[in-house]
Design a protein around this motif. Structure first.
Motif, PDB file in Angstrom:
ATOM      1  N   ASP A  68       0.927  -1.227  -0.048  1.00 58.87           N
ATOM      2  CA  ASP A  68       0.038   0.126  -0.064  1.00 58.87           C
ATOM      3  C   ASP A  68       0.902   1.189   0.034  1.00 58.87           C
ATOM      4  O   ASP A  68       0.413   2.303  -0.616  1.00 58.87           O
ATOM      5  CB  ASP A  68      -0.993   0.066   1.117  1.00 58.87           C
ATOM      6  CG  ASP A  68      -1.910  -1.072   0.993  1.00 58.87           C
ATOM      7  OD1 ASP A  68      -2.164  -1.555   0.147  1.00 58.87           O
ATOM      8  OD2 ASP A  68      -2.617  -1.293   2.140  1.00 58.87           O
ATOM      9  N   GLU A 113       2.433   2.004  -3.257  1.00 61.32           N
ATOM     10  CA  GLU A 113       1.682   2.747  -4.220  1.00 61.32           C
ATOM     11  C   GLU A 113       1.410   4.113  -4.090  1.00 61.32           C
ATOM     12  O   GLU A 113       1.346   5.022  -5.000  1.00 61.32           O
ATOM     13  CB  GLU A 113       0.089   1.929  -4.120  1.00 61.32           C
ATOM     14  CG  GLU A 113      -0.712   2.188  -5.408  1.00 61.32           C
ATOM     15  CD  GLU A 113      -1.585   3.525  -5.136  1.00 61.32           C
ATOM     16  OE1 GLU A 113      -1.997   4.041  -6.105  1.00 61.32           O
ATOM     17  OE2 GLU A 113      -1.921   3.940  -3.836  1.00 61.32           O
ATOM     18  N   HIS A 134       4.550   5.895  -5.178  1.00 63.01           N
ATOM     19  CA  HIS A 134       4.586   6.324  -6.725  1.00 63.01           C
ATOM     20  C   HIS A 134       3.678   7.452  -7.032  1.00 63.01           C
ATOM     21  O   HIS A 134       4.273   8.281  -7.721  1.00 63.01           O
ATOM     22  CB  HIS A 134       3.917   5.057  -7.520  1.00 63.01           C
ATOM     23  CG  HIS A 134       4.948   3.838  -7.712  1.00 63.01           C
ATOM     24  ND1 HIS A 134       5.913   3.888  -8.831  1.00 63.01           N
ATOM     25  CD2 HIS A 134       5.455   2.931  -6.861  1.00 63.01           C
ATOM     26  CE1 HIS A 134       6.636   2.887  -8.636  1.00 63.01           C
ATOM     27  NE2 HIS A 134       6.497   2.212  -7.559  1.00 63.01           N
TER      28      HIS A 134
END
Length: 349
Positions: free
Chosen positions: A67, A70, A73
């Motif tokens: 998590d 993500e 990013h």
């Protein structure tokens, strides 16, 4: 004796990959005597290990890692002005752009950018973080990752305390309480593609960590260590389902300098690759007192501030600092020359 499992080709040289012991998180939770003894031995002789999180008690941490990746990013793809909304609010909170610190090469700058969220800050009702991370979903990801990393590190500290027969206030975890001010922080790092042969922003300089423990996730190559007694840096191979744990300066000092703080750095493994890593730096309460590598009786907060200033200083200024500062008093074995790696500068500290 330092074990080399294999070598890998990197930047035109064959680089060793060091053997790293594995400690099982579930067995630490159960206080299994053999696992506690193994952990203590590793921390006293090497200062780094894999923490296996594949059992039922550790899987949530692996999910939190995904998590967080993500989230990272999305954050690092934002324009600079959005990432740098507040800049570096404090040494353990805010954004550091590429090149804010010294790189792994002589006269180079760091090849990474970093966003840091402190444990003290995430516990506030309205954390002071950039707007692009202020949604309820993102805050929950950060809170979960900090909480799970904190639990893992407290489990390790508790296991070490038990192994050493410490009781009451002398136990390591009792100087790492959640409700006392500390510089404990979650650092999320993005290393840009860089070629040591031509780029100015390359990797992360060699150092030991300020922290008591560093809880590190990275699925990509790049981390190198120089184990006690070794002649050169070598890679730590990413291991699925595991975090890499480093003993830092504060735990070494708190143990009466009997534990080993891990000398490490980050180098480009693939010059075309974007590399991401997540590090939870568990640090002692600011008021915790210990004897540092210069023989001074100082607080954890003072040690943090002094070493952080050294991290941020130019190489010429770093050279004026006590020689034990960046390496936390750990001594490199230079009785024989280290192999000439393309990015190694053995005289630079």
């Amino acid at each position: 004796m330092v074990k080399i499992t294999k070598t890998v080709s990197c930047n035109g040289a064959e680089i060793p990959v060091y053997h790293v012991e594995t400690v099982d998180f579930g067995r630490l939770l159960s206080q299994e005597p053999a696992e506690l003894e193994k952990l203590l031995h590793i921390c006293q002789t090497e200062g780094y290990f894999y923490l296996d999180l594949q059992g039922i008690d550790g899987r949530r941490m692996l999910a939190d890692e995904q998590d967080t990746l993500e989230l990272m990013h999305r954050f690092f793809e934002q324009p600079l002005e959005a990432k740098n909304e507040f800049g570096l609010v404090s040494p353990h909170l805010g954004y550091e752009p590429i090149g804010a610190r010294t790189g792994v090469l002589k006269d180079s700058k760091a090849g990474y950018e970093m966003i840091k969220v402190s444990r003290d800050e995430i516990q506030k009702s309205y954390p002071n973080i950039p707007a692009v991370l202020r949604s309820s979903a993102d805050l929950k990801v950060l809170e979960n990752t900090i909480a799970s990393s904190n639990i893992a590190c407290k489990t390790i500290l508790s296991a070490l305390s038990t192994s050493l027969g410490l009781t009451g206030a002398a136990r390591f975890e009792n100087t790492h309480r959640n409700d006392r001010p500390s510089t404990t922080t979650l650092a999320m790092m993005h290393y840009i593609p860089s070629d040591p042969a031509k780029d100015e922003n390359v990797g992360h300089q060699k150092h030991t960590d300020i922290s008591s423990l560093t809880f590190l996730f990275s699925e990509q190559w790049g981390l190198q260590i120089r184990p006690p007694g070794s002649k050169e840096f070598g890679f730590v191979e990413p291991k699925k389902g595991c975090a890499v744990i480093n003993v830092g300066d504060s735990l070494r000092f708190a143990s009466g300098h009997t534990m080993q703080s891990c000398i490490h750095r980050v180098v480009p493994f693939d010059p075309t690759e974007h590399r991401y890593s997540i590090a939870y730096f568990m640090r002692a309460e600011d008021s915790t007192m210990f004897v540092d590598s210069e023989g001074r009786y100082i607080s954890a907060g003072q040690w943090h501030d002094e070493k952080f200033r050294a991290f941020k200083a130019l190489p010429a200024q770093q050279a004026l600092a006590p020689p034990t500062l960046l390496l936390g008093g750990m001594v490199e074995d230079d009785s024989e020359p280290a192999k000439a790696l393309p990015y190694q500068v053995a005289a630079f500290v």
